[in-house]
Scaffold this motif. Structure first.
Motif, PDB file in Angstrom:
ATOM      1  N   UNK A 221       0.823  -1.206   0.000  1.00 14.93           N
ATOM      2  CA  UNK A 221       0.000   0.000   0.000  1.00 14.93           C
ATOM      3  C   UNK A 221       0.864   1.266   0.000  1.00 14.93           C
ATOM      4  N   UNK A 222       1.908   1.264   0.824  1.00 15.22           N
ATOM      5  CA  UNK A 222       2.807   2.418   0.886  1.00 15.22           C
ATOM      6  C   UNK A 222       3.551   2.597  -0.439  1.00 15.22           C
TER       7      UNK A 222
ATOM      8  N   UNK B 157       4.355   5.492  -5.451  1.00 11.01           N
ATOM      9  CA  UNK B 157       4.417   5.471  -6.917  1.00 11.01           C
ATOM     10  C   UNK B 157       3.419   6.442  -7.524  1.00 11.01           C
ATOM     11  N   UNK B 158       2.201   6.467  -7.001  1.00  8.95           N
ATOM     12  CA  UNK B 158       1.191   7.384  -7.530  1.00  8.95           C
ATOM     13  C   UNK B 158       1.594   8.835  -7.285  1.00  8.95           C
TER      14      UNK B 158
ATOM     15  N   UNK C 289      -8.932   1.343  -5.086  1.00  9.68           N
ATOM     16  CA  UNK C 289      -8.512   0.954  -6.433  1.00  9.68           C
ATOM     17  C   UNK C 289      -7.078   1.384  -6.742  1.00  9.68           C
ATOM     18  N   UNK C 290      -6.264   1.546  -5.718  1.00  5.37           N
ATOM     19  CA  UNK C 290      -4.908   2.058  -5.903  1.00  5.37           C
ATOM     20  C   UNK C 290      -4.086   1.225  -6.891  1.00  5.37           C
ATOM     21  N   UNK C 291      -4.125  -0.117  -6.858  1.00  7.67           N
ATOM     22  CA  UNK C 291      -3.329  -0.877  -7.838  1.00  7.67           C
ATOM     23  C   UNK C 291      -3.734  -0.561  -9.286  1.00  7.67           C
ATOM     24  N   UNK C 292      -5.035  -0.545  -9.567  1.00  2.43           N
ATOM     25  CA  UNK C 292      -5.489  -0.198 -10.917  1.00  2.43           C
ATOM     26  C   UNK C 292      -5.097   1.222 -11.260  1.00  2.43           C
ATOM     27  N   UNK C 293      -5.282   2.118 -10.306  1.00  2.00           N
ATOM     28  CA  UNK C 293      -4.994   3.529 -10.520  1.00  2.00           C
ATOM     29  C   UNK C 293      -3.536   3.751 -10.904  1.00  2.00           C
ATOM     30  N   UNK C 294      -2.607   3.138 -10.201  1.00  2.00           N
ATOM     31  CA  UNK C 294      -1.180   3.296 -10.497  1.00  2.00           C
ATOM     32  C   UNK C 294      -0.859   2.723 -11.875  1.00  2.00           C
ATOM     33  N   UNK C 295      -1.398   1.565 -12.178  1.00  2.00           N
ATOM     34  CA  UNK C 295      -1.146   0.934 -13.469  1.00  2.00           C
ATOM     35  C   UNK C 295      -1.732   1.764 -14.620  1.00  2.00           C
ATOM     36  N   UNK C 296      -2.966   2.188 -14.493  1.00  2.00           N
ATOM     37  CA  UNK C 296      -3.618   2.971 -15.548  1.00  2.00           C
ATOM     38  C   UNK C 296      -2.983   4.348 -15.701  1.00  2.00           C
ATOM     39  N   UNK C 297      -2.609   4.959 -14.588  1.00  2.00           N
ATOM     40  CA  UNK C 297      -1.964   6.269 -14.647  1.00  2.00           C
ATOM     41  C   UNK C 297      -0.611   6.171 -15.331  1.00  2.00           C
TER      42      UNK C 297
END
Length: 162
Positions: free
Chosen positions: A9-10, A15-16, A86-94
């Motif tokens: 999570x951290x 990353x984001x 949705x942080x994992x999707x968010x980082x990947x999509x971003x």
């Protein structure tokens, strides 16, 4: 804290935050480019463009709008998905949107170089200038980092978690 001590999570949050900080640099530039391009048809000289130049202008304008949308998309993603887990999707999509936005920005800028050179010199010189511009972005934004990463090897300063 070492990378091994960082929770998933951290790491995603870091990353984001790093990605959004990086995009702040490009967002202003691409917005200025798009705004500038939107004003060109209202100038006196725009009527002097031939058919090829008009098509190039429209392609560059569309590329700039696409680049703007892609580079700003991570901010919209974050706002829409805020506190929804949705942080994992968010980082990947971003990350995907940022990369695609930078590619679009390189193409758009190179197209703009072609158009300016075509107006000021001739089509052959414009083609060389536009191509060199695109090669410049490819080398600077892609080849150089990849070459540097290979040279650093697995024990380099970057980590697989980045």
């Amino acid at each position: 804290m070492s990378d091994l001590d960082e929770s998933e999570s951290a790491r995603l949050t870091r990353n984001l935050n790093e990605l959004l900080q990086e995009l702040r640099v490009t967002q202003t530039g691409v917005q200025i480019l798009t705004g500038f391009l939107l004003t060109l048809p209202f100038t006196n000289r725009f009527g002097d463009l031939d058919g090829t130049q008009r098509l190039a202008y429209l392609a560059v304008l569309c590329g700039s709008v696409v680049a703007t949308g892609l580079i700003i998309a991570p901010v919209a993603f974050h706002r829409v998905l805020f506190r929804r887990g949705e942080r994992p999707w968010l980082v990947s999509a971003a990350n995907w949107a940022a990369r695609a936005g930078l590619a679009s920005l390189a193409l758009t800028t190179s197209g703009m170089v072609w158009l300016v050179f075509d107006l000021v010199t001739n089509r052959a010189t414009a083609t060389v200038a536009g191509t060199l511009s695109l090669v410049f972005f490819g080398v600077l934004w892609v080849a150089l980092p990849l070459t540097s990463a290979r040279r650093a090897g697995p024990s380099g300063s970057g980590t697989a978690a980045d």
